[in-house]
Scaffold this motif. Structure first.
Motif, PDB file in Angstrom:
ATOM      1  N   ARG A 127       3.414  -4.850  -0.039  1.00 44.00           N
ATOM      2  CA  ARG A 127       3.565  -6.100  -0.790  1.00 44.00           C
ATOM      3  C   ARG A 127       3.080  -5.697  -2.396  1.00 44.00           C
ATOM      4  NH1 ARG A 127      -0.731 -10.281  -0.583  1.00 44.00           N
ATOM      5  NH2 ARG A 127       0.125 -12.090  -1.661  1.00 44.00           N
ATOM      6  N   ALA A 131       5.535  -5.868  -5.257  1.00 49.42           N
ATOM      7  CA  ALA A 131       5.433  -6.805  -6.511  1.00 49.42           C
ATOM      8  C   ALA A 131       5.422  -5.761  -7.870  1.00 49.42           C
ATOM      9  CB  ALA A 131       4.213  -7.374  -6.344  1.00 49.42           C
ATOM     10  N   ARG A 132       4.854  -4.510  -7.710  1.00 50.81           N
ATOM     11  CA  ARG A 132       4.932  -3.622  -8.865  1.00 50.81           C
ATOM     12  C   ARG A 132       6.281  -2.977  -9.306  1.00 50.81           C
ATOM     13  NH1 ARG A 132       3.025   1.292  -6.257  1.00 50.81           N
ATOM     14  NH2 ARG A 132       5.109   1.401  -5.830  1.00 50.81           N
ATOM     15  N   ASP A 135       8.734  -5.873 -10.759  1.00 51.03           N
ATOM     16  CA  ASP A 135       8.169  -6.013 -12.060  1.00 51.03           C
ATOM     17  C   ASP A 135       8.949  -4.850 -13.168  1.00 51.03           C
ATOM     18  OD1 ASP A 135       5.872  -6.095 -14.345  1.00 51.03           O
ATOM     19  OD2 ASP A 135       6.654  -7.941 -13.894  1.00 51.03           O
ATOM     20  N   LEU A 138      13.116  -4.170 -12.189  1.00 47.46           N
ATOM     21  CA  LEU A 138      13.852  -5.189 -12.136  1.00 47.46           C
ATOM     22  C   LEU A 138      13.378  -6.223 -13.479  1.00 47.46           C
ATOM     23  CD1 LEU A 138      16.128  -6.676 -10.929  1.00 47.46           C
ATOM     24  CD2 LEU A 138      14.666  -7.799  -9.324  1.00 47.46           C
ATOM     25  N   GLY A 139      12.025  -6.237 -13.426  1.00 46.27           N
ATOM     26  CA  GLY A 139      11.731  -7.092 -14.838  1.00 46.27           C
ATOM     27  C   GLY A 139      11.473  -8.452 -14.351  1.00 46.27           C
ATOM     28  N   PRO A 141       9.179 -11.104 -11.891  1.00 46.56           N
ATOM     29  CA  PRO A 141       8.008 -10.931 -10.980  1.00 46.56           C
ATOM     30  C   PRO A 141       8.317 -11.535  -9.738  1.00 46.56           C
ATOM     31  CG  PRO A 141       7.652 -13.054 -12.656  1.00 46.56           C
ATOM     32  CD  PRO A 141       8.889 -12.033 -12.779  1.00 46.56           C
ATOM     33  N   ALA A 142       7.597 -10.981  -8.496  1.00 48.63           N
ATOM     34  CA  ALA A 142       7.628 -11.555  -7.475  1.00 48.63           C
ATOM     35  C   ALA A 142       7.023 -12.790  -7.037  1.00 48.63           C
ATOM     36  CB  ALA A 142       7.494 -10.525  -6.359  1.00 48.63           C
ATOM     37  N   ASN A 143       7.475 -13.939  -6.562  1.00 53.24           N
ATOM     38  CA  ASN A 143       6.868 -15.098  -6.404  1.00 53.24           C
ATOM     39  C   ASN A 143       5.968 -15.144  -4.972  1.00 53.24           C
ATOM     40  OD1 ASN A 143       5.671 -17.878  -6.704  1.00 53.24           O
ATOM     41  ND2 ASN A 143       7.427 -18.276  -5.132  1.00 53.24           N
ATOM     42  N   ARG A 144       6.879 -14.530  -3.981  1.00 56.16           N
ATOM     43  CA  ARG A 144       6.531 -14.693  -2.596  1.00 56.16           C
ATOM     44  C   ARG A 144       6.925 -13.601  -1.623  1.00 56.16           C
ATOM     45  NH1 ARG A 144       4.869 -18.788   1.031  1.00 56.16           N
ATOM     46  NH2 ARG A 144       5.579 -18.255   3.033  1.00 56.16           N
ATOM     47  N   ILE A 145       6.033 -12.654  -0.945  1.00 61.31           N
ATOM     48  CA  ILE A 145       6.781 -11.694  -0.230  1.00 61.31           C
ATOM     49  C   ILE A 145       6.354 -11.706   1.030  1.00 61.31           C
ATOM     50  CG2 ILE A 145       6.646  -9.020   0.085  1.00 61.31           C
ATOM     51  CD1 ILE A 145       5.956  -9.210  -2.986  1.00 61.31           C
ATOM     52  N   ASP A 146       7.426 -12.233   2.130  1.00 65.35           N
ATOM     53  CA  ASP A 146       6.986 -12.336   3.530  1.00 65.35           C
ATOM     54  C   ASP A 146       7.621 -10.779   4.329  1.00 65.35           C
ATOM     55  OD1 ASP A 146       8.261 -15.691   3.476  1.00 65.35           O
ATOM     56  OD2 ASP A 146       6.392 -14.802   2.786  1.00 65.35           O
TER      57      ASP A 146
END
Lengths: 176, 221, 137
Positions: A127, A131-132, A135, A138-139, A141-146
């Motif tokens: 996760r 997220a890293r 960002d 891609l630039g 931010p990840a909101n949710r990671i399942d």
């Protein structure tokens, strides 16, 4: 003549034919060079096809809307996941989210885990990596990671399980 | 750097440690096995799931695994290099485009061989519709090193050339079935799974092929 | 009708002398000049490794194949004049030297600046459609 007797008789002929059949098989060993050319042609057609692939709509940091082939976004996620020891990414879903839509991304992921790896800490590492990378690469931010682990693989060192199953040869038919 | 605010984890392990083996696929044919060993080589399910989502690198790994085997199979079935290459190219490119149609990723090997077998059958059927284009036993001389045709006189034809002629007299279905069994080494049930036909049909085709070959090779072996 | 300013560059001169100077031909000519310039600017952006054929290119290529004619040149930035301004489409291959978002933002900025520099008078609405096709090493 019954089926069995016929098979027995022709089985004998097969034995004598073996040399001819082996010679025939030997005549058709693919040339590695030809094989390489074929491989390149196949991959070129595949890459051309991939240009037409579906896209995901996202927003840049400054709010400019753009599209990116969904396969490319998945690749960014997969690279982040694969870098975590003992985890292999399988199916990746990236859905634009946020307000306005596309300013963040929701990630769904299935993975295969190496036997013996502890799921919760590994998933946490995955996760963080996603997220890293979303960002940085891609630039967005990840909101949710399942993350769902759907399978386990065994590494070669501990592969006694596989050796056992091969010896059993469970699916070999004995009717030749 | 913004961090993900939420997410959930789920652990689903069907069958525990044995889950890494192909699930629900029976029978397990030889060409499905090689990829499940080793941490560095991804298992076939992972490769197929990734490839069908557009991962070209994973598809490349699948091509690396299957292209040569398929090419050899097509060569043996068709006896012609160009035809065989066309079959393999069309099969693998079509596989890329229709991976979604494969319900069970673990069955990729069976699936790809079925597509190749069907294409080979089509080629053979087209040939028999145009006898003048049927492959010449002399094609057998076109070995991979490009050597010239095997010298041939009417009286001293080799058993190999005669055998090749006999193969051409088999029906398309018989020939493909027979090659899968006799040369690719698949059992009757594995051939049945590959071609999507009953084992009984496989037995029938192989029996008729054997009889034709035995009668045709009478006096040559 | 706003026309692209011809630059001192060879391409612009060639275009100006080759095509008609009025009507639909002039519009096409104008679009070609802008497309050429934008293609040059866009491919010069850090992280852009090349352009991919856009939908129009692919249709043209398919049509050319059917008619057995050679297809058009290398992929370029697709430019079309619309009722209220300009429409620009870029299908790009990127590398991983920068984040996608950064490159996209620079693409937007460069296209806007270039269009204003190339066009005499008001530019109108600029609709920019960027599609990232791939991202390599």
């Amino acid at each position: 003549m019954s089926d069995e007797t016929a098979d027995a008789a022709t089985g004998e002929t097969d034995a004598r034919l073996r040399a001819v059949i082996d010679e025939y098989m030997g005549a058709f060993e693919p040339d590695p060079e030809d094989s390489a050319g074929l491989r390149e042609r196949i991959l070129r057609l595949v890459r051309d096809d991939a240009v037409l692939a579906p896209s995901t709509r996202l927003l840049s940091e400054r709010g400019n809307p753009f599209r990116i082939t969904t396969a490319t976004v998945r690749e960014i996620v997969r690279a982040a996941v694969d870098a975590v020891d003992g985890i292999r990414a399988r199916s990746v879903t990236v859905t634009p989210s946020g307000e306005p839509e596309g300013s963040t991304a929701d990630v769904g992921l299935t993975v295969a885990m190496r036997a013996g790896v502890e799921f919760v800490p590994a998933a946490e590492e995955v996760r963080r990596a996603i997220a890293r990378d979303l960002d940085a690469e891609l630039g967005i931010p990840a909101n949710r990671i399942d993350i769902t682990a759907e399978d386990v693989f065994v590494s070669e060192d501990a592969d006694t399980d596989a050796a056992g199953s091969r010896a059993a040869g469970s699916e070999e038919a004995a009717d030749d | 750097m913004a961090l993900a605010e939420s997410g959930c984890f789920a652990l689903f392990r069907p069958g525990g440690f044995l889950a890494r083996r192909p699930i629900g696929i029976s029978p397990r044919v030889p060409y499905d096995e090689g990829m499940t060993r080793g941490d560095s080589r991804f298992d076939i399910v992972t490769l197929v799931v990734r490839a069908r989502e557009g991962d070209i690198a994973s598809f490349e790994a699948l091509v690396d695994e299957y292209e040569r085997k398929l090419l050899r199979f097509a060569l043996r079935t068709l006896g012609d290099r160009q035809d065989a290459e066309d079959v393999v190219q069309d099969t693998l490119v079509q596989a890329w485009k229709s991976l979604d149609a494969l319900a069970e990723p673990a069955a990729f090997g069976t699936w790809i061989y079925r597509m190749a077998s069907n294409r080979c059958t089509d080629v053979l059927r087209r040939r028999s519709a145009r006898p003048a284009d049927a492959s010449d036993p002399e094609d057998l001389g076109h070995h991979s090193d490009g050597a010239a045709s095997v010298e041939r006189s009417v009286e001293a034809r080799t058993a190999l050339e005669h055998f090749t002629e006999i193969l051409q007299t088999l029906s398309s279905e018989q020939r493909v079935t027979w090659v899968l069994h006799q040369m690719e080494g698949l059992s009757y049930s594995e051939v049945a799974a590959t071609l999507g036909i009953s084992e009984g049909s496989v037995r029938g085709r192989i029996h008729r092929a054997r009889v034709a070959i035995a009668e045709g090779m009478e006096g040559w072996v | 009708m706003t026309e692209p300013r011809t630059s001192a560059g060879k391409t612009a001169e060639a275009q100006a002398s080759a095509g008609p100077s009025t009507g639909a031909g002039a519009q096409e000519n104008g679009e070609r000049v802008v497309s050429t310039q934008l293609t040059e600017s866009v491919t010069g952006i850090g992280g852009v490794t090349g352009l991919a054929p856009g939908l129009r290119d692919m249709v043209a290529t398919a049509a050319a194949r059917v008619m057995r004619r050679p297809a058009g040149g290398p992929p370029c930035v697709d430019v079309a004049r619309s009722d209220d301004g300009w429409s620009v489409r870029v299908d790009a291959h990127l590398d991983d030297s920068r984040s996608v978002s950064e490159i996209v933002d620079e693409l937007f900025a460069v296209i806007a600046v270039d269009l204003r520099a190339l066009i005499d008078g008001p530019v109108g609405d600029i609709d920019i459609d960027v599609r990232v096709v791939s991202r390599g090493r």
